[in-house]
Motif scaffolding. Sequence first.
Motif, PDB file in Angstrom:
ATOM      1  N   GLU A  29      22.392 -28.474  14.702  1.00  0.00           N
ATOM      2  CA  GLU A  29      22.641 -26.827  14.474  1.00  0.00           C
ATOM      3  C   GLU A  29      23.822 -26.744  13.151  1.00  0.00           C
ATOM      4  OE1 GLU A  29      23.953 -23.262  17.798  1.00  0.00           O
ATOM      5  OE2 GLU A  29      24.067 -25.043  18.117  1.00  0.00           O
ATOM      6  N   ASN A  30      25.113 -27.342  13.083  1.00  0.00           N
ATOM      7  CA  ASN A  30      26.366 -27.198  12.534  1.00  0.00           C
ATOM      8  C   ASN A  30      25.731 -27.304  11.254  1.00  0.00           C
ATOM      9  OD1 ASN A  30      28.175 -26.601  14.533  1.00  0.00           O
ATOM     10  ND2 ASN A  30      28.869 -28.778  15.009  1.00  0.00           N
ATOM     11  N   GLU A  31      25.149 -27.676  10.467  1.00  0.00           N
ATOM     12  CA  GLU A  31      24.074 -28.385   9.556  1.00  0.00           C
ATOM     13  C   GLU A  31      23.393 -27.254   9.115  1.00  0.00           C
ATOM     14  OE1 GLU A  31      22.891 -32.678   8.873  1.00  0.00           O
ATOM     15  OE2 GLU A  31      24.895 -33.424   9.567  1.00  0.00           O
ATOM     16  N   GLY A  32      22.358 -26.660  10.057  1.00  0.00           N
ATOM     17  CA  GLY A  32      20.745 -26.546   9.711  1.00  0.00           C
ATOM     18  C   GLY A  32      20.953 -25.035  10.607  1.00  0.00           C
ATOM     19  N   GLY A  33      22.146 -25.017  11.481  1.00  0.00           N
ATOM     20  CA  GLY A  33      21.976 -23.744  12.468  1.00  0.00           C
ATOM     21  C   GLY A  33      20.762 -24.448  13.389  1.00  0.00           C
ATOM     22  N   LEU A  34      19.933 -23.065  14.284  1.00  0.00           N
ATOM     23  CA  LEU A  34      19.120 -23.687  15.160  1.00  0.00           C
ATOM     24  C   LEU A  34      17.344 -24.208  14.350  1.00  0.00           C
ATOM     25  CD1 LEU A  34      20.456 -20.973  18.491  1.00  0.00           C
ATOM     26  CD2 LEU A  34      20.101 -23.264  18.161  1.00  0.00           C
ATOM     27  N   GLY A  35      17.138 -23.239  13.584  1.00  0.00           N
ATOM     28  CA  GLY A  35      16.312 -23.111  12.692  1.00  0.00           C
ATOM     29  C   GLY A  35      16.486 -25.840  12.827  1.00  0.00           C
ATOM     30  N   ALA A  36      17.303 -25.972  12.080  1.00  0.00           N
ATOM     31  CA  ALA A  36      17.337 -27.125  11.998  1.00  0.00           C
ATOM     32  C   ALA A  36      16.421 -28.426  13.619  1.00  0.00           C
ATOM     33  CB  ALA A  36      18.684 -27.996  12.028  1.00  0.00           C
ATOM     34  N   VAL A  37      17.116 -27.744  14.755  1.00  0.00           N
ATOM     35  CA  VAL A  37      16.958 -28.635  16.085  1.00  0.00           C
ATOM     36  C   VAL A  37      15.835 -27.898  16.153  1.00  0.00           C
ATOM     37  CG1 VAL A  37      17.774 -27.936  18.704  1.00  0.00           C
ATOM     38  CG2 VAL A  37      19.763 -28.084  16.465  1.00  0.00           C
ATOM     39  N   ARG A  38      15.254 -27.130  16.077  1.00  0.00           N
ATOM     40  CA  ARG A  38      13.566 -26.455  16.289  1.00  0.00           C
ATOM     41  C   ARG A  38      12.727 -27.615  15.651  1.00  0.00           C
ATOM     42  NH1 ARG A  38      15.573 -21.121  15.112  1.00  0.00           N
ATOM     43  NH2 ARG A  38      16.182 -19.897  16.745  1.00  0.00           N
ATOM     44  N   ARG A  39      12.435 -27.881  14.045  1.00  0.00           N
ATOM     45  CA  ARG A  39      12.312 -28.797  13.350  1.00  0.00           C
ATOM     46  C   ARG A  39      12.266 -30.033  14.436  1.00  0.00           C
ATOM     47  NH1 ARG A  39      14.821 -25.779   9.336  1.00  0.00           N
ATOM     48  NH2 ARG A  39      16.374 -26.737   8.863  1.00  0.00           N
ATOM     49  N   ILE A  40      13.171 -30.653  14.536  1.00  0.00           N
ATOM     50  CA  ILE A  40      13.742 -31.258  15.533  1.00  0.00           C
ATOM     51  C   ILE A  40      12.932 -32.037  16.299  1.00  0.00           C
ATOM     52  CG2 ILE A  40      14.864 -33.306  16.604  1.00  0.00           C
ATOM     53  CD1 ILE A  40      17.595 -32.232  14.853  1.00  0.00           C
ATOM     54  N   GLU A  41      12.622 -30.738  17.490  1.00  0.00           N
ATOM     55  CA  GLU A  41      11.716 -30.290  18.808  1.00  0.00           C
ATOM     56  C   GLU A  41       9.942 -30.486  18.418  1.00  0.00           C
ATOM     57  OE1 GLU A  41       9.300 -28.037  21.064  1.00  0.00           O
ATOM     58  OE2 GLU A  41       9.938 -27.183  19.463  1.00  0.00           O
ATOM     59  N   ARG A  42      10.366 -29.782  16.950  1.00  0.00           N
ATOM     60  CA  ARG A  42       8.399 -30.141  16.205  1.00  0.00           C
ATOM     61  C   ARG A  42       8.453 -32.091  16.276  1.00  0.00           C
ATOM     62  NH1 ARG A  42       9.553 -25.449  14.253  1.00  0.00           N
ATOM     63  NH2 ARG A  42       9.957 -25.989  12.020  1.00  0.00           N
ATOM     64  N   HIS A  43       8.891 -32.203  15.172  1.00  0.00           N
ATOM     65  CA  HIS A  43       9.068 -33.102  14.589  1.00  0.00           C
ATOM     66  C   HIS A  43       8.428 -34.552  15.857  1.00  0.00           C
ATOM     67  CE1 HIS A  43      10.251 -32.743  10.180  1.00  0.00           C
ATOM     68  NE2 HIS A  43       9.781 -33.947  10.644  1.00  0.00           N
TER      69      HIS A  43
END
Length: 83
Positions: A29-43
């Motif tokens: 989240e610190n590196e890419g915001g919640l969008g990064a966490v959402r991408r992790i969730e999709r992966h």
Amino acid sequence: MRALDTIAESIRIGYVHPTTVLNTLIEAENEGGLGAVRRIERHLSTGLHALRDRQHPHSALAQTWLGAARAYLVTQAERRQAV
């Protein structure tokens, strides 16, 4: 993304400490915001299906990561809504 490397390594070895899970999601989240966490969730969601299809011995750990990512997203959404 470093978080995906951490997740993949933990699934490969079949173990992760709960603190590592939380720290990994916070760093993402610190590196890419919640969008990064959402991408992790999709992966994780996509990867979990593949692991189950192959009957991977650590697919339960992938499920744990997926649950943690989803819980993190819900918690952050609730926190932002409360403010």
